[in-house]
Design a protein around this motif. Structure first.
Motif, PDB file in Angstrom:
ATOM      1  N   ASN B 235       1.970  11.117 -66.270  1.00  0.00           N
ATOM      2  CA  ASN B 235       0.658  10.654 -65.803  1.00  0.00           C
ATOM      3  C   ASN B 235       0.823   9.709 -64.623  1.00  0.00           C
ATOM      4  O   ASN B 235       1.691   8.849 -64.598  1.00  0.00           O
ATOM      5  CB  ASN B 235      -0.081   9.948 -66.938  1.00  0.00           C
ATOM      6  N   PHE B 236      -0.031   9.888 -63.636  1.00  0.00           N
ATOM      7  CA  PHE B 236       0.116   9.085 -62.429  1.00  0.00           C
ATOM      8  C   PHE B 236      -1.144   8.324 -62.064  1.00  0.00           C
ATOM      9  O   PHE B 236      -1.121   7.110 -61.886  1.00  0.00           O
ATOM     10  CB  PHE B 236       0.549   9.990 -61.275  1.00  0.00           C
ATOM     11  N   ILE B 237      -2.298   9.005 -61.999  1.00  0.00           N
ATOM     12  CA  ILE B 237      -3.484   8.361 -61.440  1.00  0.00           C
ATOM     13  C   ILE B 237      -3.960   7.200 -62.312  1.00  0.00           C
ATOM     14  O   ILE B 237      -4.291   6.133 -61.812  1.00  0.00           O
ATOM     15  CB  ILE B 237      -4.612   9.393 -61.151  1.00  0.00           C
ATOM     16  N   TRP B 238      -3.952   7.373 -63.651  1.00  0.00           N
ATOM     17  CA  TRP B 238      -4.462   6.305 -64.520  1.00  0.00           C
ATOM     18  C   TRP B 238      -3.569   5.057 -64.498  1.00  0.00           C
ATOM     19  O   TRP B 238      -4.071   3.946 -64.270  1.00  0.00           O
ATOM     20  CB  TRP B 238      -4.698   6.832 -65.936  1.00  0.00           C
ATOM     21  N   PRO B 239      -2.240   5.208 -64.698  1.00  0.00           N
ATOM     22  CA  PRO B 239      -1.391   4.006 -64.553  1.00  0.00           C
ATOM     23  C   PRO B 239      -1.518   3.369 -63.167  1.00  0.00           C
ATOM     24  O   PRO B 239      -1.431   2.154 -63.033  1.00  0.00           O
ATOM     25  CB  PRO B 239       0.030   4.539 -64.760  1.00  0.00           C
ATOM     26  N   LEU B 240      -1.737   4.209 -62.148  1.00  0.00           N
ATOM     27  CA  LEU B 240      -1.889   3.680 -60.790  1.00  0.00           C
ATOM     28  C   LEU B 240      -3.101   2.765 -60.706  1.00  0.00           C
ATOM     29  O   LEU B 240      -3.092   1.742 -60.016  1.00  0.00           O
ATOM     30  CB  LEU B 240      -2.048   4.860 -59.823  1.00  0.00           C
ATOM     31  N   VAL B 241      -4.174   3.136 -61.429  1.00  0.00           N
ATOM     32  CA  VAL B 241      -5.403   2.340 -61.403  1.00  0.00           C
ATOM     33  C   VAL B 241      -5.260   1.090 -62.271  1.00  0.00           C
ATOM     34  O   VAL B 241      -5.674  -0.004 -61.881  1.00  0.00           O
ATOM     35  CB  VAL B 241      -6.603   3.207 -61.888  1.00  0.00           C
TER      36      VAL B 241
END
Lengths: 316, 303
Positions: B235-241
């Motif tokens: 997962n990338f977008i959620w941890p990024l946010v």
């Protein structure tokens, strides 16, 4: 069909067995309670992270919510549909809708064709090494996108490996990701590389359901390989083809990782998808506008999903 | 949902290999097809193109900075060095990112095992008021696009005080709808008589779930573990946010941040080593447990 059965059931037992009916009913109550208790962990996460956010996204999209309002949410104003009106008059959003359409219209057929061809080859074309090939073709699906995007960036760099290869055969390679006309194909290529394994696996599963004897009968009647592919295999695979096309359409409608990591939507916005627009507006603190844009994706995905549901229901 | 392949038939190895043996043993009409040799050639070419990025990243991660500067486009290291990996963990904070990724993955896998086995069992084995509603919730969770809800999800996370925490990163993924589909499908195949017999013996519902269903659910639990691990790790977008400081970065976010740092842009070897660290655990798992990955993805066609 099922409703008629459940209606006649209790009526039939009503006169003859009253006590057992009561027992049954308390049993049913108990089962209902137990079932919902079992569902509780899922429902808690669902309500907090899917149900409320979906309703909230719709709500936010009708307000002028900004990042600075978050500590004081009641200060926001209701602006009705003006975010949506603004979106569709915003050249950038309209362009991003167009970009997303390109992702879908180019990415989906390419991914499907590659997946289908490989599935055909592995199902009936070759006899050895199927497992090895399947492992190799599926590996990109499980590979981390941040890592692959990094490789893509270096490979398609002005001095990268791709241009190195091109210069060896006498071509001057362009600056792939810096050229508004060339960036999109490179971004789509990453999407296809990541997703064709999924298409392949689903087609392989579909091909298992194509009966062998139909093929053999047709072959005995003199039908060639291509004719059998077109007249037997393909028609029998229609449900799988629909399933894969809908799934991939939903993927590409939401495409975010590939353009974000490779180009951040550039150059000149040529690879900015609607999902990336949403993220950028979120970054600017334009939460209302961002929510409106994300709701446009939601509606598009919902339309495709409803089509999927309709198409699959007869088989369920 | 017929999309969900049953646990037994989903493994394509068995029928495919059997079919191959049958076809190979007799010269049936199916031998009339484009030359097999040509097909092998085509498959090998596509396989090489597919593997090219992996080979390239492995080679690049073992090259020193000087080696890369001297010849950026070379395919093999002039001298193999593990210096890039050492630098990642010693000075670039990757040990903390690795720990964070492991913690998030553990939370997500644990959550999915609990939530999905319970929910999947209830949906498959109970007739109860509101079952359609509950199933609709799972479908909705599957269909609502991630990108459509991350702004309100962020607001929810903020109100829960979980921004910039590992719990905040893990929580939304702790009851994935795909896990529930997998468990529900598997539970449907468990005979009702088994549960009924236990009920007649006076066993309570919890006891039946723990003592009878769960011990039978091993393969499904394995698929759920693999699928939720994959979802958490990649997962990338959620941890990024959610992750706002380096102390809560997961590996993908850390890698993206490191590669954006100005002094690293030309430090290919370091970045490629970072890419290896991020992809290797999943690839190794995939090589050994391929069956479960393919089953899980084929189950709903979702990652």
């Amino acid at each position: 069909m099922t409703t008629t059965v459940s209606q006649t059931g209790p009526q039939g037992t009503a006169v003859s067995a009253r006590p057992s009916r009561r027992a049954k009913r308390t049993g049913a109550h108990r089962r209902t309670l137990v079932a919902w208790l079992f569902l509780l962990p899922f429902l808690a996460v669902f309500v907090v992270y899917t149900a409320i956010p979906t309703v909230a996204a719709l709500g936010f999209s009708l307000t002028d919510l900004r990042g600075t309002d978050l500590r004081n949410p009641f200060a926001v104003e209701f602006v009705a549909l003006s975010n949506y009106a603004w979106l569709f008059s915003d050249g950038r959003f309209v362009r991003d809708l167009g970009n997303t359409a390109i992702f879908v219209l180019v990415g989906v057929p390419l991914t499907m064709l590659l997946g289908f061809a490989l599935a055909l080859a592995l199902d009936a074309g070759v006899r050895r090494l199927r497992g090895v090939f399947r492992t190799i073709f599926f590996a990109p699906v499980v590979t981390n996108v941040v890592a692959v995007a990094l490789i893509w960036q270096y490979a398609f760099n002005r001095n990268g490996t791709v241009n190195e290869v091109l210069s060896n055969i006498g071509f001057a390679g362009p600056n792939w990701l810096g050229d508004p006309n060339l960036a999109m194909p490179v971004v789509i290529l990453l999407g296809v590389w990541r997703n064709f394994g999924i298409a392949m696996v689903l087609f392989l599963a579909g091909l298992q359901g194509v009966p062998e004897d139909v093929h053999e009968a047709a072959a005995l009647d003199g039908a060639g390989w291509w004719r059998r592919l077109w007249h037997i295999t393909t028609p029998l695979l229609v449900p799988t083809i629909l399933l894969v096309s809908v799934l991939l359409t939903v993927f590409y409608l939401q495409v975010f990782d590939e353009p974000y990591l490779l180009t951040d939507g550039g150059p000149l916005g040529s690879t900015e998808s609607v999902a990336l627009y949403t993220y950028h507006q979120f970054g600017f603190g334009q939460f209302g506008l961002s929510s409106a844009a994300s709701f446009v994706i939601l509606v598009l995905v919902a339309v495709v999903s409803i089509i999927q549901f309709r198409l699959l229901r007869p088989r369920a | 949902m017929t999309v969900v392949a049953s646990p037994e038939v989903a493994d394509q190895d068995v029928p495919a290999e059997k079919g191959a043996a049958e076809r190979g043993s007799r010269p049936g009409p199916r031998t009339v097809r484009p030359s097999e040799a040509l097909l092998y050639a085509a498959l090998v070419i596509v396989a090489c193109l597919t593997l090219l990025p992996f080979g390239w990243v492995a080679s690049g991660s073992l090259r020193s900075l000087a080696d890369i500067r001297a010849d950026p486009g070379a395919w093999l290291p002039s001298e193999v060095t593990f210096d890039n990996f050492v630098r990642l963990f010693a000075t670039e904070g990757f040990s903390a990112y690795l720990v964070n990724s492991i913690v998030v993955a553990a939370l997500v896998v644990g959550g999915n095992i609990v939530a999905a086995s319970a929910a999947g069992y209830a949906l498959a084995k109970f007739d109860f008021a509101g079952k359609r509603l509950a199933f609709g919730a799972v479908m909705a969770a599957l269909m609502v696009p991630y990108t459509a809800t991350f702004v309100p999800q962020f607001v929810v996370t903020m109100n829960l005080g979980l921004v910039d925490t590992l719990t905040g990163i893990a929580l939304p993924a702790m009851a994935l709808p795909i896990s529930i589909f997998i468990m529900r499908q598997y539970a449907s195949a468990v005979p009702d008589e088994l549960l009924e017999a236990a009920r007649i013996d006076g066993a309570g519902e919890l006891r039946i779930f723990f003592r009878i269903f769960l011990p039978l659910a091993g393969p499904a639990l394995a698929t759920v573990t693999i699928m939720s691990f994959l979802a958490a790790w990649n997962n990338f977008i959620w941890p990024l946010v959610v992750a706002q400081s380096t102390s809560t970065y997961t590996l993908p976010v850390g890698l993206a941040a490191t590669s954006n740092a100005a002094n690293n842009v030309t430090d290919y070897g370091l970045m490629l080593a970072g890419a290896i660290v991020v992809m290797l655990p999943v690839l190794v798992l995939f090589l050994f447990l391929q069956r479960y990955f393919v089953q899980g993805v084929a189950a709903t066609g979702l990652k």
